[in-house]
Design a protein around this motif. Structure first.
Motif, PDB file in Angstrom:
ATOM      1  N   GLY A 172       1.074  -1.326  -0.040  1.00 21.93           N
ATOM      2  CA  GLY A 172       0.090   0.373   0.122  1.00 21.93           C
ATOM      3  C   GLY A 172       0.959   1.586   0.506  1.00 21.93           C
ATOM      4  O   GLY A 172       0.993   2.692  -0.625  1.00 21.93           O
ATOM      5  N   ALA A 173       1.946   1.274   1.061  1.00 21.26           N
ATOM      6  CA  ALA A 173       2.531   2.205   0.900  1.00 21.26           C
ATOM      7  C   ALA A 173       3.550   2.313  -0.383  1.00 21.26           C
ATOM      8  O   ALA A 173       3.538   3.635  -0.917  1.00 21.26           O
ATOM      9  N   ALA A 174       3.991   1.223  -1.018  1.00 23.61           N
ATOM     10  CA  ALA A 174       4.486   2.039  -2.719  1.00 23.61           C
ATOM     11  C   ALA A 174       3.617   2.195  -3.213  1.00 23.61           C
ATOM     12  O   ALA A 174       3.775   3.488  -4.249  1.00 23.61           O
ATOM     13  N   ILE A 175       2.394   1.625  -3.234  1.00 22.39           N
ATOM     14  CA  ILE A 175       1.610   1.863  -4.314  1.00 22.39           C
ATOM     15  C   ILE A 175       0.775   3.441  -4.726  1.00 22.39           C
ATOM     16  O   ILE A 175       0.739   4.257  -5.181  1.00 22.39           O
ATOM     17  N   HIS A 176       0.722   3.994  -3.136  1.00 21.38           N
ATOM     18  CA  HIS A 176       0.702   5.106  -2.709  1.00 21.38           C
ATOM     19  C   HIS A 176       1.396   6.140  -3.526  1.00 21.38           C
ATOM     20  O   HIS A 176       1.322   7.027  -3.565  1.00 21.38           O
ATOM     21  N   LEU A 177       2.855   6.125  -2.818  1.00 16.17           N
ATOM     22  CA  LEU A 177       4.435   6.511  -3.316  1.00 16.17           C
ATOM     23  C   LEU A 177       3.799   6.981  -5.000  1.00 16.17           C
ATOM     24  O   LEU A 177       4.362   8.003  -5.181  1.00 16.17           O
ATOM     25  N   LEU A 178       3.544   6.023  -5.614  1.00 11.89           N
ATOM     26  CA  LEU A 178       3.775   5.997  -7.317  1.00 11.89           C
ATOM     27  C   LEU A 178       2.753   6.792  -7.604  1.00 11.89           C
ATOM     28  O   LEU A 178       3.272   7.045  -8.796  1.00 11.89           O
ATOM     29  N   THR A 179       1.928   5.987  -7.002  1.00  8.88           N
ATOM     30  CA  THR A 179       0.594   7.242  -7.687  1.00  8.88           C
ATOM     31  C   THR A 179       0.379   8.647  -7.488  1.00  8.88           C
ATOM     32  O   THR A 179      -0.678   9.068  -8.026  1.00  8.88           O
TER      33      THR A 179
ATOM     34  N   LYS B 196       1.102  -0.622 -21.278  1.00  8.04           N
ATOM     35  CA  LYS B 196       0.901   0.589 -22.458  1.00  8.04           C
ATOM     36  C   LYS B 196       0.893   0.129 -23.203  1.00  8.04           C
ATOM     37  O   LYS B 196       0.990   0.651 -24.779  1.00  8.04           O
ATOM     38  N   ALA B 197       1.724  -0.654 -23.428  1.00  7.02           N
ATOM     39  CA  ALA B 197       1.883  -1.944 -25.230  1.00  7.02           C
ATOM     40  C   ALA B 197       1.122  -2.685 -25.409  1.00  7.02           C
ATOM     41  O   ALA B 197       0.911  -2.785 -26.458  1.00  7.02           O
TER      42      ALA B 197
ATOM     43  N   ILE C 216       0.271  -7.686 -13.101  1.00  4.77           N
ATOM     44  CA  ILE C 216       0.725  -8.069 -12.321  1.00  4.77           C
ATOM     45  C   ILE C 216      -0.503  -7.629 -11.259  1.00  4.77           C
ATOM     46  O   ILE C 216      -0.973  -8.310 -10.424  1.00  4.77           O
ATOM     47  N   PHE C 217       0.014  -6.164 -10.463  1.00  5.12           N
ATOM     48  CA  PHE C 217      -1.299  -5.364  -9.832  1.00  5.12           C
ATOM     49  C   PHE C 217      -2.687  -5.437 -10.660  1.00  5.12           C
ATOM     50  O   PHE C 217      -2.903  -4.577 -10.930  1.00  5.12           O
ATOM     51  N   LYS C 218      -3.055  -6.459 -10.931  1.00  2.00           N
ATOM     52  CA  LYS C 218      -4.245  -6.609 -11.278  1.00  2.00           C
ATOM     53  C   LYS C 218      -5.548  -5.696 -10.865  1.00  2.00           C
ATOM     54  O   LYS C 218      -6.484  -5.219 -11.126  1.00  2.00           O
ATOM     55  N   GLU C 219      -5.460  -5.165  -9.343  1.00  2.00           N
ATOM     56  CA  GLU C 219      -6.324  -4.974  -8.369  1.00  2.00           C
ATOM     57  C   GLU C 219      -6.233  -3.532  -8.458  1.00  2.00           C
ATOM     58  O   GLU C 219      -6.893  -2.168  -8.030  1.00  2.00           O
ATOM     59  N   ASN C 220      -5.167  -3.055  -9.945  1.00  2.00           N
ATOM     60  CA  ASN C 220      -4.346  -1.718  -9.262  1.00  2.00           C
ATOM     61  C   ASN C 220      -4.584  -1.185 -11.134  1.00  2.00           C
ATOM     62  O   ASN C 220      -4.146  -0.094 -11.503  1.00  2.00           O
ATOM     63  N   VAL C 221      -5.602  -1.750 -11.757  1.00  2.00           N
ATOM     64  CA  VAL C 221      -6.020  -1.385 -12.805  1.00  2.00           C
ATOM     65  C   VAL C 221      -5.781  -0.271 -13.390  1.00  2.00           C
ATOM     66  O   VAL C 221      -5.464   0.129 -13.943  1.00  2.00           O
ATOM     67  N   ARG C 222      -6.577   0.192 -12.655  1.00  2.18           N
ATOM     68  CA  ARG C 222      -7.446   1.568 -12.520  1.00  2.18           C
ATOM     69  C   ARG C 222      -5.622   3.054 -12.693  1.00  2.18           C
ATOM     70  O   ARG C 222      -5.295   4.007 -13.877  1.00  2.18           O
ATOM     71  N   ALA C 223      -5.534   2.423 -11.551  1.00  2.00           N
ATOM     72  CA  ALA C 223      -4.335   3.162 -11.406  1.00  2.00           C
ATOM     73  C   ALA C 223      -3.047   3.146 -12.239  1.00  2.00           C
ATOM     74  O   ALA C 223      -2.379   4.503 -13.242  1.00  2.00           O
TER      75      ALA C 223
ATOM     76  N   THR D 146      -3.286   2.093 -15.563  1.00  3.26           N
ATOM     77  CA  THR D 146      -4.002   2.689 -16.395  1.00  3.26           C
ATOM     78  C   THR D 146      -3.967   4.546 -16.856  1.00  3.26           C
ATOM     79  O   THR D 146      -3.785   4.944 -18.564  1.00  3.26           O
ATOM     80  N   GLY D 147      -4.418   4.491 -15.285  1.00  2.00           N
ATOM     81  CA  GLY D 147      -3.909   6.443 -15.344  1.00  2.00           C
ATOM     82  C   GLY D 147      -2.151   6.509 -15.715  1.00  2.00           C
ATOM     83  O   GLY D 147      -1.856   8.138 -16.112  1.00  2.00           O
ATOM     84  N   GLN D 148      -1.238   5.878 -15.244  1.00  2.00           N
ATOM     85  CA  GLN D 148       0.002   5.811 -15.673  1.00  2.00           C
ATOM     86  C   GLN D 148       0.472   5.773 -16.691  1.00  2.00           C
ATOM     87  O   GLN D 148       1.181   6.417 -17.453  1.00  2.00           O
ATOM     88  N   THR D 149      -0.097   4.719 -17.557  1.00  2.00           N
ATOM     89  CA  THR D 149      -0.073   4.590 -18.829  1.00  2.00           C
ATOM     90  C   THR D 149       0.156   5.963 -20.242  1.00  2.00           C
ATOM     91  O   THR D 149       1.119   5.998 -20.955  1.00  2.00           O
TER      92      THR D 149
END
Length: 330
Positions: free
Chosen positions: A217-224, A266-267, A275-282, A284-287
């Protein structure tokens, strides 16, 4: 499970060691070379146990007195070299525990096996002291050097040892191990398998962590949110992660899995392949905000950060440079 059967992967190394024993061609010195957590310690100890086994048939039998002693870490002819200084194996350590001991014949076994974990920490004087024993060992001596970096050894040591390079286990074997030994959901197993890159120890370390969800959770929060954070906020977030007692290089591997997901999506636009299927929305946003070139630069930046931390470059500076790179490419 007896003998080498519980070793995951490394079938070529296991086969080599078995053949050496079967054909009575055991070398006097081996180097087990591979990254932390790859299984070299387990494999070396199993080999030492097999060399001393008193049973009939397949060795080690796991039942004889020697095998039971080895399992209890009190087999008198299997010596594990220790060192007081955390980052150095000095010449006195080698002289006292190996050089000064090899002339004493085994107590009750065919061999005296010396296991030297973290052997890359031997300084040059220690290596030179060990070299004399490797060059002219008593016939009953076997020395096992366990290392994450065989390149740190003197050429003269490398030339006199059998090199055994540990190869990554398949993702299927890593997943099977996690499902059998660590009770975690499938989607978390997927993350651990991708994170481990064939390293059973790394996968187990993350999967067994009581802080798994918090770390992720901490890693994903930081990355997003990194694009909106200043460097002070980023530094505090990264330092908070280190309190979970996870090796920061493991944390960086977790970041690499995330950005490989972003690059893959993205490709391909294939959510099933990330791998992070439950975070597909985030993801998608980063792509939308990351170019292919930018993602490649980020992944290369993560690789360089790991190398710098391994070389003991300043932690704060290393992480600051990495996250500035990530910010620039968002």
């Amino acid at each position: 499970m007896a003998g080498f059967d519980h070793i995951i992967g490394h079938s070529d190394v296991v086969e080599h060691l078995k053949n050496a024993m079967k054909m009575d061609k055991v070398s006097h010195a081996y180097i087990f070379n591979g990254e932390k957590g790859c299984g070299k310690n387990t494999l070396a100890r199993e080999f030492a146990k097999a060399l001393q086994c008193q049973g009939e048939g397949e060795r080690p039998c796991g039942q004889c007195q020697s095998c039971r002693q080895a399992d209890g870490h009190n087999q008198p002819d299997i010596i594990e070299v220790s060192h007081d200084k955390p980052n150095t194996i000095g010449v006195d350590d080698i002289r006292e525990q190996v050089v000064g001991d090899v002339q004493v014949r085994p107590y009750s076994s065919p061999y005296k096996v010396y296991i030297i974990p973290e052997a890359e920490k031997m300084n040059q004087q220690a290596q030179n002291a060990l070299l004399k024993t490797i060059e002219e060992p008593p016939e009953y001596v076997v020395i096992l050097l366990l290392t994450t970096n065989a390149a740190s050894f003197l050429p003269t040591i490398l030339s006199r040892c059998v090199m055994l390079n540990m190869k990554p286990a398949s993702d299927e074997l890593v997943r099977q191990f996690l499902m059998e030994h660590v009770q975690i959901p499938d989607y978390e197993a997927d993350i651990c398998v991708a994170f481990a890159q064939g390293n059973i120890g790394k996968a187990e370390r993350l999967a067994s962590s009581e802080y798994f969800s918090e770390i992720k959770g901490a890693a994903i929060h930081l990355l997003t949110h990194v694009k909106d954070m200043d460097i002070g906020e980023i530094s505090q977030s990264v330092k908070a992660v280190t309190e979970f007692k996870l090796d920061i290089r493991d944390y960086l591997d977790l970041l690499a899995v995330w950005f490989r997901d972003v690059l893959y999506f993205k490709a391909t636009s294939d959510a099933n392949g990330i791998i992070f299927k439950e975070n597909v929305r985030a993801i998608t946003g980063q792509t939308r905000h990351c170019s292919y070139e930018g993602l490649e630069q980020i992944l290369e930046g993560i690789r360089k950060a790991k190398a710098r931390l391994t070389a003991n470059v300043n932690f704060d500076l290393t992480m600051e440079l990495l996250f500035l790179l990530i910010k620039e490419n968002q």
